[in-house]
Design an enzyme around this catalytic site. Structure first.
Site, PDB file in Angstrom:
ATOM      1  CB  THR A 182      -0.923  -0.059   1.244  1.00 21.77           C
ATOM      2  OG1 THR A 182      -1.680  -1.258   1.184  1.00 21.77           O
ATOM      3  CG2 THR A 182      -1.844   1.118   1.358  1.00 21.77           C
ATOM      4  CB  SER A 229      -9.481  -1.974   3.750  1.00 20.43           C
ATOM      5  OG  SER A 229      -8.262  -1.282   3.851  1.00 20.43           O
ATOM      6  CB  SER A 230      -6.429  -2.454   8.323  1.00 20.94           C
ATOM      7  OG  SER A 230      -6.981  -3.606   8.893  1.00 20.94           O
ATOM      8  N   GLY A 286       0.714  -0.836   5.403  1.00 26.08           N
ATOM      9  CA  GLY A 286       1.155  -1.757   6.445  1.00 26.08           C
ATOM     10  C   GLY A 286       0.192  -2.868   6.788  1.00 26.08           C
ATOM     11  N   GLY A 287      -0.789  -3.166   5.934  1.00 23.76           N
ATOM     12  CA  GLY A 287      -1.715  -4.247   6.237  1.00 23.76           C
ATOM     13  C   GLY A 287      -2.532  -3.949   7.477  1.00 23.76           C
TER      14      GLY A 287
END
Length: 612
Positions: A427, A491-492, A514-515
């Site tokens: 990302t 999503s985060s 960063g997931g």
């Protein structure tokens, strides 16, 4: 509603193109900067994969500007955004130029084959633009299950066509530009088109990630572009040209997003997805043509003297951060600020425990609310002040280890299954403030490092569907984030805007890749700036820390043994690991009695800040 209240066109200068192309002729090899020396800490645990590999750490100084500012993950994309702002463009205009450039120079992380969430402040309202990918019409909850009904291994789902969702970033940017753009749409593509044709220098980070990548070489188009005839990635500084991408961008510049969604490009994506030799997918040109970007209501909550605005579902970032801050609001965090550059045991303890509780609720309740309603059918239950106070009261002097989901107001029992999605998105984040004081916070992604490892006409396709839970249900019932046709995976990503509660002025734009750790990365910057009084660069540069309702994760090589041992004494299972955040931030501050913008970029990546 799609807004949240907080209280003649110019052409791009030719200077933009010459500025962007400066330095592209370099062919000198460069080494990634090493991590700074720190006090030793115990050996790292293994088994926790990061979304992108680390590529070094180099300290950065913040940047001050009075008129406008842009912070992105690559100096070339920062320059593209800067020149648009300098030409009188809006923050939205600059974001478009930045995203097109990132598609070229940071292909491992985002691009026109992926999706994005964009928070926009127009001087009065906050708007949330949703460009998240969608599942194909033919998808089912068994998409990532084996014939025996078991969840397939993560990487088997990622690589190939199965994981590709309908891309959303171009439709979303066009939607925002129609309302808030100042410069012509086509002009915003010129920098990336020219650089794709004339070439850009391969960066140390791109070279490092190509070296570690195991699957990209298996795609003939990607192998021919990223590697030499011997299978080695192009050396740092090599000028890499991408005429196929230049042609695609030119088509979109002239024909708008329809050139991507309703024509040959969409058909080429379908052909690529369906023709994968071992893992074909279901995405069709009709799925792509049917994609719609959306405006949603931002999540704006009070925190001490500020209003924090985050992104709503299908992102879990805004809810989780609001929950964490709500649980911590009654604690004296200011007294727990870092001392002599070292994090305090109690500060990390409280932050990590709040994270456990927020991630527990996230895993049980949060998904695409167009398909699965939140408890009580509204955000209010999960963000209820009394509920968060009760959840925060579960934080004691010792770690709870693993938190259970709560029971928000209006919910009599917990009846949803537990999500099992790994969520390892590759990302990028963009923060921009323009000369009118309007601002964006935009997080953009193709999901895993190099996405699905499928290249079409010069750009990479996402693997966003692997953000769904691979399992569809457990003993408690169906999983909220299961695969469904047309659904957006949870999503985060947490693009965030902060406002002064008294004046309603913008204080901060920030976010990170960063997931699932994005929530902790952004939360760290908010606590660092708002509670600990750090400038945004110092807050970004702090060691990363927190818990995703598992071990307490600390950034390897950047924390002391005293912190590790102190946390263990409180019952924490400590895991030392690389935590490759990519935070960007722009913050209002006062210098010599004058209000200015101060920007910071993550020393763990290649980001930069520039403004006037």
């Amino acid at each position: 509603m799609s807004t949240t209240r907080i209280t003649p066109a110019l052409l791009i200068s030719p200077l933009l193109l010459s500025a962007l192309l400066a330095g592209c002729a370099s062919t000198t090899r460069q080494a990634a900067a090493p991590a700074p020396a720190q006090a030793p800490a115990s050996a790292p645990a293994t088994g926790m994969q990061a979304p992108e590999a680390a590529s070094g750490y180099a300290e950065k100084a913040g940047v001050t500007a009075r008129k406008f500012m842009v912070a992105t993950a690559n100096p070339l994309s920062t320059e593209a955004g800067y020149q648009v702002l300098r030409a009188g463009g809006s923050a939205i205009d600059a974001a478009i130029a930045v995203q097109m450039m990132l598609t070229l120079v940071e292909p491992q992380s985002s691009g026109i084959g992926g999706g994005a969430f964009l928070m926009y402040y127009d001087g009065k309202d906050v708007k949330a633009f949703d460009g998240r990918e969608t599942a194909p019409a033919a998808a089912s909850e068994r998409l990532f299950m084996t014939p025996e009904g078991k969840a397939m291994p993560f990487i088997e789902g990622v690589v190939g066509g199965r994981s590709v969702g309908a891309p959303g970033v171009l439709r979303m940017l066009e939607l925002a530009h129609k309302e808030y753009g100042k410069l012509p749409w086509a002009s915003l593509f010129e920098p990336a088109i020219r650089m794709a044709e004339e070439g850009f220098p391969v960066s140390p980070r791109l070279n490092t990630l190509l070296k570690s990548e195991q699957y990209l070489r298996k795609d003939p188009a990607a192998a021919a572009y990223f590697y030499d005839k011997d299978g080695n990635p192009w050396p740092v500084g090599t000028r890499l040209r991408n005429p196929e991408l230049a042609k695609v961008l030119r088509e979109i510049a002239l024909g708008g997003a329809n050139a991507f969604y309703n024509g040959q490009i969409a058909r080429d994506i379908e052909a690529k997805v369906k023709s994968h030799p071992t893992n074909p997918g279901l995405l069709t040109a009709a799925d792509i043509a049917g994609y719609h970007a959306k405006q949603r209501d931002a999540i704006c909550t009070d925190y001490r003297a500020w209003i924090i605005c985050g992104f709503p579902p299908p992102s879990s970032g805004g809810i989780a951060i609001a929950q964490m801050l709500g649980m911590l609001e009654g604690r004296d965090l200011r007294a727990l600020a870092p001392r002599d550059g070292q994090l305090t045991v109690e500060g990390v303890h409280l932050f990590s425990e709040a994270g456990r509780l927020a991630y527990a609720d996230r895993g049980r309740y949060v998904a695409d609310t167009d398909f699965v309603p939140l408890p009580g059918g509204t955000l209010r239950s999960l963000l209820d002040k009394t509920y968060l106070t009760q959840r925060g009261a579960l934080i004691t002097e010792t770690s709870m280890g693993q938190a259970k989901p709560g029971t928000p107001p209006g919910v009599t029992h917990v009846a949803l299954g537990q999500d099992t999605s790994p969520e390892l998105p590759s990302t990028s984040h963009i923060s921009i403030v323009d000369s009118k004081g309007q601002a964006i916070s935009m997080t953009t992604t193709i999901e895993d490092q190099f996405g699905s490892r499928q290249m079409v006409r010069g750009f990479l396709l996402n693997n966003q569907l692997t953000d769904f839970s691979f399992d569809a249900a457990d003993a408690n019932g169906p999983i909220a984030n299961r695969v469904q046709p047309g659904k957006r995976p949870r999503s985060s990503m947490a693009p965030t805007l902060v406002f002064d509660k008294a004046t309603r002025k913008l204080v901060l734009s920030t976010g990170s890749p960063g997931g699932s750790a994005i929530i902790n990365y952004v939360g760290k910057v908010l606590v660092g700036t708002l509670d600990w009084g750090l400038d945004v660069q110092k807050a970004i540069s702090l060691p990363n820390f927190g818990s995703r309702n598992g071990p307490t994760e600390l950034e390897q090589g950047r924390v002391s043994d005293a912190l590790v041992e102190g946390l263990k004494a409180k019952g924490h299972n400590v895991r030392l690991m690389e935590q490759t955040s990519g935070l960007q931030g722009i913050m209002r501050t006062t210098v010599g009695g004058e209000q200015v913008w101060f920007g910071g970029a993550d020393p763990r990546r290649e980001g930069s800040v520039k403004g006037d």
